[in-house]
Scaffold this motif. Structure first.
Motif, mmCIF file in Angstrom:
data_model
loop_
_atom_site.group_PDB
_atom_site.id
_atom_site.type_symbol
_atom_site.label_atom_id
_atom_site.label_comp_id
_atom_site.label_asym_id
_atom_site.label_seq_id
_atom_site.Cartn_x
_atom_site.Cartn_y
_atom_site.Cartn_z
ATOM 1 N N ALA A 122 0.825 -1.214 0.000
ATOM 2 C CA ALA A 122 0.000 0.000 0.000
ATOM 3 C C ALA A 122 0.858 1.262 0.000
ATOM 4 C CB ALA A 122 -0.923 -0.009 1.220
ATOM 5 N N ILE A 123 1.912 1.277 0.810
ATOM 6 C CA ILE A 123 2.721 2.486 0.955
ATOM 7 C C ILE A 123 3.515 2.775 -0.313
ATOM 8 C CG2 ILE A 123 4.665 3.489 2.204
ATOM 9 C CD1 ILE A 123 3.598 2.020 4.722
ATOM 10 N N LEU A 124 4.131 1.747 -0.894
ATOM 11 C CA LEU A 124 4.923 1.976 -2.108
ATOM 12 C C LEU A 124 4.036 2.415 -3.265
ATOM 13 C CD1 LEU A 124 7.515 -0.936 -1.926
ATOM 14 C CD2 LEU A 124 7.896 1.500 -1.486
ATOM 15 N N ARG A 125 2.846 1.834 -3.348
ATOM 16 C CA ARG A 125 1.922 2.259 -4.404
ATOM 17 C C ARG A 125 1.524 3.718 -4.193
ATOM 18 N NH1 ARG A 125 -3.995 -0.427 -5.856
ATOM 19 N NH2 ARG A 125 -4.579 1.094 -7.438
ATOM 20 N N ARG A 126 1.249 4.057 -2.936
ATOM 21 C CA ARG A 126 0.848 5.430 -2.646
ATOM 22 C C ARG A 126 1.986 6.406 -2.942
ATOM 23 N NH1 ARG A 126 -2.724 7.035 1.379
ATOM 24 N NH2 ARG A 126 -3.750 5.040 1.070
ATOM 25 N N LEU A 127 3.230 6.022 -2.661
ATOM 26 C CA LEU A 127 4.356 6.906 -2.929
ATOM 27 C C LEU A 127 4.426 7.297 -4.396
ATOM 28 C CD1 LEU A 127 7.436 5.614 -0.870
ATOM 29 C CD2 LEU A 127 6.186 7.749 -0.589
ATOM 30 N N GLY A 128 4.286 6.321 -5.284
ATOM 31 C CA GLY A 128 4.332 6.626 -6.706
ATOM 32 C C GLY A 128 3.268 7.631 -7.105
ATOM 33 N N GLN A 129 2.085 7.502 -6.508
ATOM 34 C CA GLN A 129 0.995 8.426 -6.831
ATOM 35 C C GLN A 129 1.242 9.813 -6.236
ATOM 36 O OE1 GLN A 129 -1.915 5.835 -5.182
ATOM 37 N NE2 GLN A 129 -2.421 4.872 -7.136
ATOM 38 N N ILE A 130 1.869 9.849 -5.062
ATOM 39 C CA ILE A 130 2.196 11.136 -4.445
ATOM 40 C C ILE A 130 3.241 11.872 -5.276
ATOM 41 C CG2 ILE A 130 3.388 12.151 -2.457
ATOM 42 C CD1 ILE A 130 1.880 10.155 -0.705
ATOM 43 N N TRP A 131 4.271 11.140 -5.751
ATOM 44 C CA TRP A 131 5.273 11.789 -6.602
ATOM 45 C C TRP A 131 4.615 12.337 -7.869
ATOM 46 C CZ3 TRP A 131 7.513 11.898 -2.532
ATOM 47 C CH2 TRP A 131 8.283 10.926 -1.925
ATOM 48 N N ASP A 132 3.726 11.544 -8.479
ATOM 49 C CA ASP A 132 3.034 12.022 -9.683
ATOM 50 C C ASP A 132 2.139 13.216 -9.382
ATOM 51 O OD1 ASP A 132 4.240 10.097 -11.222
ATOM 52 O OD2 ASP A 132 2.564 8.684 -11.119
ATOM 53 N N GLY A 133 1.733 13.362 -8.115
ATOM 54 C CA GLY A 133 0.893 14.497 -7.715
ATOM 55 C C GLY A 133 1.677 15.746 -7.382
ATOM 56 N N GLY A 134 2.989 15.761 -7.651
ATOM 57 C CA GLY A 134 3.762 16.988 -7.499
ATOM 58 C C GLY A 134 4.587 17.095 -6.228
ATOM 59 N N TRP A 135 4.410 16.154 -5.292
ATOM 60 C CA TRP A 135 5.133 16.245 -4.021
ATOM 61 C C TRP A 135 6.576 15.799 -4.177
ATOM 62 C CZ3 TRP A 135 3.264 18.078 0.674
ATOM 63 C CH2 TRP A 135 1.925 18.470 0.647
ATOM 64 N N GLN A 136 7.416 16.334 -3.304
ATOM 65 C CA GLN A 136 8.828 15.984 -3.275
ATOM 66 C C GLN A 136 9.127 15.222 -1.978
ATOM 67 O OE1 GLN A 136 11.132 19.610 -3.940
ATOM 68 N NE2 GLN A 136 9.566 20.338 -5.378
#
Length: 504
Positions: A122-136
């Motif tokens: 869950a966390i690794l999947r969410r990380l990829g989506q967070i990066w795509d959402g502009g976060w650093q």
């Protein structure tokens, strides 16, 4: 009717009642939590394009025996649902206590090993989506440390970032992304499966603590989309919304910015307010001269037409809104615009590249100087006195920011007058045109902003102390070198914080 017939009918009735009860429970679990909006720019966990995995209730018979054949998938969905409910509860959206208790009860039947595997997924999947959402990476870690319910939340997010990063090829990463992760001091990681289980053993967590930790980590990872300032892993090219200004290589190549940085470092290192403010004044003079030189080149057709860029500046509690006001004032006095990002304790600043570098350096230095003055006042006062109260400190920072804004305006006016006398005023229309371009950019991308009052109350003594600290030295650039004298005072700065409208 015989006894056997009665028994069969009673058994049949009980079976129907149980089936209806199960159907009601299933429907309840399928129902989306209601009563509030989803995170802006994201969606509920479960959709393709959501910020998490499928939620309980998506897919066929999620809580029946067929689904239990995949315990990791089942645990993954339970964690996602529990995290979503916690996120909404933290935003004032209440849900049925029975529904939440039911999910937590189901999670208790899952082993730590399976929870750890599901958590990694869950966390690794969410990380990829967070990066795509502009976060650093640094921004995400800061959010986890600020909003997590326990210290281990930030530490596990750091582990997640490290394990995500080590799995990626350097050729897929922007140089600024690499520089940021290297500067974060992330823990050692190998990217191999089982890193959560190893973290749990290292921290000595029991099963209940593991459940709560994973739920908390996933809950703090519900974040709205923001501008992409650094291309995320695997992407190509910069985002159209404006390039990131945090490029260490470009900053190091600009000798003027290095001189400004050195002056501000001197201001931060002295315990004498007058000396600190004199160094700050000289730094502001150089900032303004740098902007005028750029405008003169632009007027002569030598710059090729720069475009506004964006930075995001963290505003840590306590007194984040008073600090945000200071950033807003510094930005406006440096020909930029700042807008508080609602609910994120960050502010975005829009401006031209060299001005943005200057804003960040100047704001950081002034914040350090203001906190030094506050600390000195606190050390000299007995416990329980006004200098240690919330209202005193908030009022001090607001007054300090206001007076600094006035002094920066005076320096700007003095430098502009001196340059106009010696080189003409051709830079003035260029500077005005740049500010108009920034205002148009803000209106196009963020719409109308709203004003927010600064919290913490008002203390007249603190207000006077704050203005004295900011005005303890005349901010003449001649105080450090040269013979310049201050020009006319600028307009009084605002005392309300600009922030995103709720619809932004």
């Amino acid at each position: 009717m015989g006894k056997n017939s009665k028994a069969r009918r009673a058994a049949k009735a009980r079976s129907k009642t149980q089936a209806k009860s199960k159907a009601r429970e299933k429907a309840k679990r399928r129902e989306r939590p209601s009563g509030g909006s989803r995170p802006s720019g994201g969606s509920r966990p479960g959709g393709h394009g959501g910020r998490g995995g499928a939620r309980p209730g998506d897919g066929p018979n999620p809580f029946g025996e067929p689904f239990r054949e995949d315990p990791e998938g089942w645990a993954h969905n339970l964690l996602e649902e529990a995290a979503w409910l916690r996120y909404q509860n933290s935003n004032g959206i209440d849900h049925s206590e029975g529904h939440q208790a039911s999910i937590l009860n189901d999670l208790r039947s899952v082993s730590v090993e399976v929870l750890a595997q599901a958590g990694e997924r869950a966390i690794l999947r969410r990380l990829g989506q967070i990066w795509d959402g502009g976060w650093q990476p640094a921004e995400l870690l800061r959010q986890a440390r600020l909003n997590g319910k326990r210290a281990t939340t930030g530490r596990l997010v750091g582990q997640a970032i490290a394990n995500d990063d080590v799995r990626r090829r350097a050729t897929t990463l922007d140089s600024r992304w690499i520089a940021q992760t290297e500067a974060m001091g992330l823990p050692d990681a190998d990217g191999k499966s089982g890193w959560i289980r190893r973290f749990v053993l290292m921290e000595g967590l029991d099963a209940a603590e593991v459940r709560d930790l994973l739920i908390d980590v996933l809950a703090v990872m519900y974040l709205p989309k923001v501008e992409t300032l650094i291309p995320p892993p695997g992407s190509k090219g910069a985002a159209p919304s404006g390039r990131s200004i945090r490029d260490p290589a470009s900053a190091d190549r600009d000798p003027m910015l290095e001189r400004i940085r050195a002056l501000l470092a001197k201001a931060e290192s002295t315990d004498f307010e007058e000396e600190a403010m004199a160094f700050t004044a000289k730094a502001q003079e150089l900032i303004t001269r740098h902007a005028i030189d750029s405008a003169l080149l632009d007027d002569a057709g030598g710059t090729g037409g720069e475009e506004p860029g964006i930075i995001r500046v963290p505003l840590d509690p306590p007194y984040w809104d008073a600090k945000g006001l200071m950033l807003q004032i510094v930005a406006e006095r440096t020909r930029c615009r700042a807008l508080m990002m609602t609910g994120l304790n960050m502010s975005r600043v829009v401006g031209y590249p060299s001005d943005l570098e200057a804003v960040e350096m100047l704001f950081t230095s002034l914040l350090i100087q203001a906190q030094t003055s506050l600390a000195q006042a606190g050390r000299s006062a007995p416990p329980g006195t006004r200098t240690r109260s919330t209202s005193y400190r908030a009022s001090f920072l607001v007054a300090y920011a206001g007076r600094i804004g006035e002094r920066l305006a005076e320096i700007n006016a003095a430098v502009a007058s001196e340059v106009a006398e010696t080189q003409g005023g051709g830079f003035l229309p260029v500077l005005r045109a740049r500010e108009d371009t920034i205002d148009e950019f803000m209106a196009e991308h963020y719409g109308d902003s709203s004003k927010a009052r600064i919290r913490g109350g008002y203390d007249s003594a603190a207000s006077a102390h704050g203005r004295m600290a900011a005005d303890s030295a005349k901010l003449n650039f001649g105080d450090v070198e040269g013979d310049g004298s201050p020009g006319p005072s600028g307009a009084a700065p605002p005392h309300a914080l600009s922030r995103e409208s709720s619809g932004s």
